[in-house]
Motif scaffolding. Structure first.
Motif, PDB file in Angstrom:
ATOM      1  N   GLU A 540     -36.924 -10.031  -4.315  1.00  0.00           N
ATOM      2  CA  GLU A 540     -36.612  -9.325  -3.072  1.00  0.00           C
ATOM      3  C   GLU A 540     -36.230 -10.303  -1.965  1.00  0.00           C
ATOM      4  OE1 GLU A 540     -40.023  -7.043  -2.198  1.00  0.00           O
ATOM      5  OE2 GLU A 540     -39.735  -5.593  -3.829  1.00  0.00           O
ATOM      6  N   THR A 541     -36.941 -11.442  -1.913  1.00  0.00           N
ATOM      7  CA  THR A 541     -36.602 -12.458  -0.901  1.00  0.00           C
ATOM      8  C   THR A 541     -35.188 -12.976  -1.116  1.00  0.00           C
ATOM      9  OG1 THR A 541     -38.932 -13.083  -0.770  1.00  0.00           O
ATOM     10  CG2 THR A 541     -37.323 -14.624   0.135  1.00  0.00           C
ATOM     11  N   SER A 542     -34.849 -13.217  -2.411  1.00  0.00           N
ATOM     12  CA  SER A 542     -33.498 -13.710  -2.717  1.00  0.00           C
ATOM     13  C   SER A 542     -32.445 -12.675  -2.330  1.00  0.00           C
ATOM     14  CB  SER A 542     -33.393 -14.035  -4.208  1.00  0.00           C
ATOM     15  OG  SER A 542     -32.083 -14.471  -4.542  1.00  0.00           O
ATOM     16  N   ALA A 543     -32.753 -11.389  -2.677  1.00  0.00           N
ATOM     17  CA  ALA A 543     -31.798 -10.339  -2.309  1.00  0.00           C
ATOM     18  C   ALA A 543     -31.680 -10.231  -0.797  1.00  0.00           C
ATOM     19  CB  ALA A 543     -32.250  -9.013  -2.910  1.00  0.00           C
ATOM     20  N   ALA A 544     -32.835 -10.363  -0.091  1.00  0.00           N
ATOM     21  CA  ALA A 544     -32.789 -10.309   1.370  1.00  0.00           C
ATOM     22  C   ALA A 544     -31.979 -11.469   1.941  1.00  0.00           C
ATOM     23  CB  ALA A 544     -34.212 -10.327   1.931  1.00  0.00           C
ATOM     24  N   ALA A 545     -32.129 -12.660   1.306  1.00  0.00           N
ATOM     25  CA  ALA A 545     -31.357 -13.818   1.776  1.00  0.00           C
ATOM     26  C   ALA A 545     -29.862 -13.594   1.562  1.00  0.00           C
ATOM     27  CB  ALA A 545     -31.822 -15.086   1.058  1.00  0.00           C
ATOM     28  N   ARG A 546     -29.521 -13.011   0.373  1.00  0.00           N
ATOM     29  CA  ARG A 546     -28.102 -12.714   0.132  1.00  0.00           C
ATOM     30  C   ARG A 546     -27.591 -11.681   1.122  1.00  0.00           C
ATOM     31  NH1 ARG A 546     -29.897 -12.855  -5.261  1.00  0.00           N
ATOM     32  NH2 ARG A 546     -29.875 -10.567  -5.341  1.00  0.00           N
ATOM     33  N   ASN A 547     -28.415 -10.631   1.363  1.00  0.00           N
ATOM     34  CA  ASN A 547     -27.996  -9.632   2.347  1.00  0.00           C
ATOM     35  C   ASN A 547     -27.841 -10.248   3.730  1.00  0.00           C
ATOM     36  OD1 ASN A 547     -28.011  -7.622   0.409  1.00  0.00           O
ATOM     37  ND2 ASN A 547     -30.152  -7.065   0.791  1.00  0.00           N
ATOM     38  N   LEU A 548     -28.774 -11.165   4.080  1.00  0.00           N
ATOM     39  CA  LEU A 548     -28.682 -11.832   5.379  1.00  0.00           C
ATOM     40  C   LEU A 548     -27.400 -12.645   5.483  1.00  0.00           C
ATOM     41  CD1 LEU A 548     -29.948 -12.634   8.076  1.00  0.00           C
ATOM     42  CD2 LEU A 548     -31.179 -14.450   6.886  1.00  0.00           C
ATOM     43  N   ASN A 549     -27.074 -13.334   4.383  1.00  0.00           N
ATOM     44  CA  ASN A 549     -25.844 -14.127   4.377  1.00  0.00           C
ATOM     45  C   ASN A 549     -24.625 -13.230   4.556  1.00  0.00           C
ATOM     46  OD1 ASN A 549     -24.090 -16.255   4.159  1.00  0.00           O
ATOM     47  ND2 ASN A 549     -24.192 -16.386   1.928  1.00  0.00           N
ATOM     48  N   SER A 550     -24.660 -12.079   3.842  1.00  0.00           N
ATOM     49  CA  SER A 550     -23.539 -11.140   3.969  1.00  0.00           C
ATOM     50  C   SER A 550     -23.451 -10.583   5.379  1.00  0.00           C
ATOM     51  CB  SER A 550     -23.701 -10.010   2.957  1.00  0.00           C
ATOM     52  OG  SER A 550     -22.668  -9.059   3.114  1.00  0.00           O
ATOM     53  N   VAL A 552     -24.592 -11.957   8.132  1.00  0.00           N
ATOM     54  CA  VAL A 552     -24.171 -13.018   9.058  1.00  0.00           C
ATOM     55  C   VAL A 552     -22.665 -13.250   8.956  1.00  0.00           C
ATOM     56  CG1 VAL A 552     -24.381 -15.484   9.550  1.00  0.00           C
ATOM     57  CG2 VAL A 552     -26.417 -14.112   9.180  1.00  0.00           C
ATOM     58  N   THR A 553     -22.124 -13.210   7.723  1.00  0.00           N
ATOM     59  CA  THR A 553     -20.676 -13.361   7.547  1.00  0.00           C
ATOM     60  C   THR A 553     -19.934 -12.235   8.249  1.00  0.00           C
ATOM     61  OG1 THR A 553     -21.052 -14.439   5.413  1.00  0.00           O
ATOM     62  CG2 THR A 553     -18.859 -13.548   5.827  1.00  0.00           C
ATOM     63  N   SER A 554     -20.456 -10.998   8.058  1.00  0.00           N
ATOM     64  CA  SER A 554     -19.827  -9.860   8.734  1.00  0.00           C
ATOM     65  C   SER A 554     -19.922  -9.992  10.250  1.00  0.00           C
ATOM     66  CB  SER A 554     -20.503  -8.564   8.284  1.00  0.00           C
ATOM     67  OG  SER A 554     -19.970  -7.453   8.974  1.00  0.00           O
ATOM     68  N   SER A 556     -20.135 -12.784  11.921  1.00  0.00           N
ATOM     69  CA  SER A 556     -19.219 -13.847  12.328  1.00  0.00           C
ATOM     70  C   SER A 556     -17.780 -13.345  12.367  1.00  0.00           C
ATOM     71  CB  SER A 556     -19.341 -15.039  11.380  1.00  0.00           C
ATOM     72  OG  SER A 556     -18.430 -16.075  11.744  1.00  0.00           O
ATOM     73  N   ASP A 557     -17.427 -12.525  11.346  1.00  0.00           N
ATOM     74  CA  ASP A 557     -16.068 -11.976  11.328  1.00  0.00           C
ATOM     75  C   ASP A 557     -15.837 -11.047  12.518  1.00  0.00           C
ATOM     76  OD1 ASP A 557     -15.614 -13.388   9.032  1.00  0.00           O
ATOM     77  OD2 ASP A 557     -16.064 -11.695   7.686  1.00  0.00           O
ATOM     78  N   ARG A 558     -16.848 -10.219  12.819  1.00  0.00           N
ATOM     79  CA  ARG A 558     -16.691  -9.311  13.964  1.00  0.00           C
ATOM     80  C   ARG A 558     -16.620 -10.079  15.280  1.00  0.00           C
ATOM     81  NH1 ARG A 558     -17.609  -3.918  13.148  1.00  0.00           N
ATOM     82  NH2 ARG A 558     -18.227  -3.327  11.013  1.00  0.00           N
ATOM     83  N   ALA A 559     -17.422 -11.170  15.399  1.00  0.00           N
ATOM     84  CA  ALA A 559     -17.382 -11.971  16.629  1.00  0.00           C
ATOM     85  C   ALA A 559     -16.029 -12.664  16.784  1.00  0.00           C
ATOM     86  CB  ALA A 559     -18.512 -13.000  16.620  1.00  0.00           C
ATOM     87  N   ALA A 560     -15.401 -12.991  15.637  1.00  0.00           N
ATOM     88  CA  ALA A 560     -14.093 -13.664  15.703  1.00  0.00           C
ATOM     89  C   ALA A 560     -12.991 -12.735  16.196  1.00  0.00           C
ATOM     90  CB  ALA A 560     -13.733 -14.213  14.323  1.00  0.00           C
ATOM     91  N   MET A 561     -13.241 -11.419  16.162  1.00  0.00           N
ATOM     92  CA  MET A 561     -12.244 -10.466  16.632  1.00  0.00           C
ATOM     93  C   MET A 561     -12.078 -10.506  18.154  1.00  0.00           C
ATOM     94  SD  MET A 561     -13.288  -7.210  14.265  1.00  0.00           S
ATOM     95  CE  MET A 561     -12.159  -6.151  15.168  1.00  0.00           C
ATOM     96  N   PHE A 562     -13.100 -10.988  18.874  1.00  0.00           N
ATOM     97  CA  PHE A 562     -13.025 -11.024  20.332  1.00  0.00           C
ATOM     98  C   PHE A 562     -12.352 -12.330  20.801  1.00  0.00           C
ATOM     99  CE2 PHE A 562     -16.517  -8.162  19.458  1.00  0.00           C
ATOM    100  CZ  PHE A 562     -16.261  -7.125  20.340  1.00  0.00           C
ATOM    101  N   ARG A 563     -11.557 -12.204  21.857  1.00  0.00           N
ATOM    102  CA  ARG A 563     -10.887 -13.354  22.476  1.00  0.00           C
ATOM    103  C   ARG A 563     -11.646 -13.715  23.733  1.00  0.00           C
ATOM    104  NH1 ARG A 563      -6.617  -9.930  21.369  1.00  0.00           N
ATOM    105  NH2 ARG A 563      -6.332  -9.422  23.609  1.00  0.00           N
TER     106      ARG A 563
END
Length: 605
Positions: A540-550, A552-554, A556-563
């Motif tokens: 569960e910790t590993s899955a939570a870490a993977r979900n956290l990584n996903s 965080v990536t999302s 980061s992508d959403r933050a990159a949309m702002f100028r």
């Protein structure tokens, strides 16, 4: 308005009070009639009926006494006559208490006739008791009959008077009820007409004006224009109309002010709509530069400050998302490695638990078999003990048979002596028969036969002694054999006892080993369960870490949309390879323990 309503409802209350008073008086009068009918009419009729029944009962007693067959029947009838006289007088007195007061003379006459009837009956009984049967019968048919008829006639007269009295009361009650009904209907119709008149008056003076004012208020509330009626009235409706007129004037003034504010709000809303649309498209560099009315100047400043703070926040979030993504990728990789090692340990513990469980089952089976063997040994010991008891009984029986044989030998010896003496007597008889000559021939023949019988008895006694001797020899041999069997059984019992002791020790050892193995199995099972839980938690910790990584990536992508104007200064995201975690298959749990847990694995862990 309150005075009008008070006057109307006061009139209604007066009408209701009149109707209630009429109902109360009518009900009370009818209740009195009913009570008189029940307490005097019906009760009086019942009492008079009892009087007639008592007169007839006395008449029957008189005739029965005239025809009495025995002294006991006569005594019984005299007692019944005395009781009947008392009951008749009691019934007359009872009617006197509940009868109509207007019937006083008739009741007194009824009492006089009742006393006369009792005196006539007493004279008839006296004549019959004295034996003057004819005089008694004559008095029964003359004075007795007349006294009874007079009593019944007076009673029926009172019944008829009571009926007429009850009928008169009923007619009075009917007249009262009719009068009360007519009065109630009249008052009810008058009350209904008055209520209709009051309703029309209130509807014209209160309800209709209020409905008109409500329509005007609705029209003004919807933004329409209309005049307010009834402002000239001096009651509450006029006051309400004046208040509505003030609301109308205030609404007109408010509408003019709202029109001016609407123009200012249009400028503000247009500028805010343009700026918010730019923000929704991701442009955080736009600020409001247009001039706002003084009342909305603070809104402009607050908006520009909020956009500036949001711009700084999004820039910081984007930079933090990159750093968090790198850390979460490393945590996910470490969690996956830990999950693989934990799953391997869980599989090894499960295999160990299964092996110890098998050992526990085999030890339990061995302990159970040892227990059953001990039970069989106990049964064998019981059987051997029974055999020894039977052998002892056989030896005792053989001894008793030997003693009996000795007694039989004494009996045979006695028979042998008797046979010898018999032969001696036969010889003496033969000698005496020879001396007697021809007269003793028959006696000589008998003596020869007795002698032959005695010789045969000696031979049979000899044969019986020989058979008895052989039997005694056989019995001795059997006794020795049974004693040898008892000795063998004793040896067997000792051996079985020793085997029983050894098997008991083995069963106790097996039980102790089984208990120890059970505790070890329970401990390992607990460790296995804890390890499985740890493996699940690590997964569960590993899955939570993977979900956290996903996530965080999302992010980061959403933050990159702002100028925000600092895109050149933002660090480029560093790609991190994510490792795939192989799921633990059921077959992996059943691999040999030596292939799962190695020293290198534990050192790496």
């Amino acid at each position: 308005m309150p005075k009008k309503l008070w006057a109307a409802f006061s009139i209604i209350n007066v009408m209701i009070a009149v109707v209630g008073l009429n109902g109360f008086l009518s009900t009370r009068e009818l209740n009195a009639v009913a009570e008189s009918h029940v307490s005097r009419g019906m009760a009086g009729m019942s009492a008079l009926t009892d009087v007639i029944s008592n007169v007839k009962e006395l008449r029957i007693i008189v005739y029965s006494y005239y025809n009495a067959a025995s002294a006991s029947d006569a005594q019984n009838l005299r007692d019944r006559l005395k009781a009947g006289d008392e009951e008749l007088l009691k019934s007359v007195d009872a009617y006197k208490l509940i009868g109509e007061e207007a019937f006083g003379p008739e009741v007194a006459e009824l009492r006089t006739r009742a006393v006369a009837l009792t005196e006539v009956n007493d004279r008839i009984f006296a004549l019959r008791t004295a034996g003057d049967v004819d005089a008694a019968m004559a008095m029964i048919k003359t004075e007795g009959k007349k006294a009874s008829h007079d009593m019944i006639e007076q009673t029926e007269k009172l019944i008829e008077l009571t009926r007429k009295r009850v009928a008169g009361k009923a007619e009075d009650g009917a007249a009262t009820a009719q009068t009360a009904t007519i009065l109630c209907v009249t008052l009810a119709l008058a009350a209904m007409a008055l209520i209709v008149f009051i309703w029309l008056l209130i509807n014209r003076s209160v309800a209709a004006p209020m409905s008109r004012i409500a329509q005007v208020t609705t029209t003004l509330a919807e933004g329409g224009k209309t005049d307010v009626p009834f402002r000239e009235r001096g009651d509450e409706i006029g006051e309400i109309a004046q208040a509505v007129e003030q609301f109308r004037a205030a609404a007109v003034a408010r509408a003019e002010i709202d029109a001016a504010h609407a123009k200012e709000q249009e400028v503000v809303t247009t500028t805010l709509r343009t700026s918010l649309q730019a923000i929704s498209e991701g442009d955080l560099t736009q600020n409001i530069t247009a001039e706002f009315p003084p009342a909305y100047g603070e809104l402009k400043n607050n908006f520009n400050m909020a956009v500036s703070a949001l711009r700084e926040l999004i820039g910081a979030v984007a930079e933090s998302a990159v750093a968090i993504r790198t850390g979460s990728s490393e945590i996910a990789q470490a969690s996956e490695d830990l999950a693989r090692r934990t799953e391997s340990n869980a599989a090894s513990l499960e295999e160990t638990s299964a092996a110890i469980t098998q050992m526990d089952e085999r030890l339990r089976a061995t302990a159970a078999a040892a227990g059953r063997t001990v039970q069989r040994a106990d049964g064998a010991m019981t059987v051997v003990g029974s055999g020894r008891e039977i052998a002892d009984e056989a030896v005792q029986a053989m001894g008793r048979v030997s003693e009996s044989a000795k007694g039989i030998d004494s009996v045979i010896e006695g028979l042998d002596k008797i046979a010898f003496q018999t032969r001696v007597l036969a010889m003496n008889a033969a000698v005496e028969a020879g001396r007697a000559g021809d007269a003793g021939r028959g006696f000589a023949v008998v003596a020869d036969l007795v002698s032959a019988l005695a010789m045969r008895s000696e031979e049979e006694a000899k044969r019986a002694r020989e058979q008895l001797t052989a039997t005694q020899t056989d019995i001795g041999t059997a006794v020795e054999a049974v004693q040898r069997v008892d000795g063998a059984l004793q040896n067997i019992s000792g051996d079985v006892t020793e085997v029983h002791s050894l098997l008991s020790n083995i069963a106790s050892d097996n039980q102790a080993q089984s208990s120890t193995i059970t505790e070890i199995s329970a401990t390992i099972g607990t460790m296995d369960q804890a390890t499985q839980q740890n493996a699940a938690m690590v997964e569960e910790t590993s899955a939570a870490a993977r979900n956290l990584n996903s996530e965080v990536t999302s992010l980061s992508d959403r933050a990159a949309m702002f100028r925000t104007g600092n895109e050149g200064l933002r660090a480029a995201p560093r790609p991190v390879a994510t490792a795939k975690v192989a799921a633990v298959q059921p077959a992996a749990i059943r691999k040999p323990m030596k292939a799962l847990a190695t020293a290198d694995d534990w050192m790496d862990f």
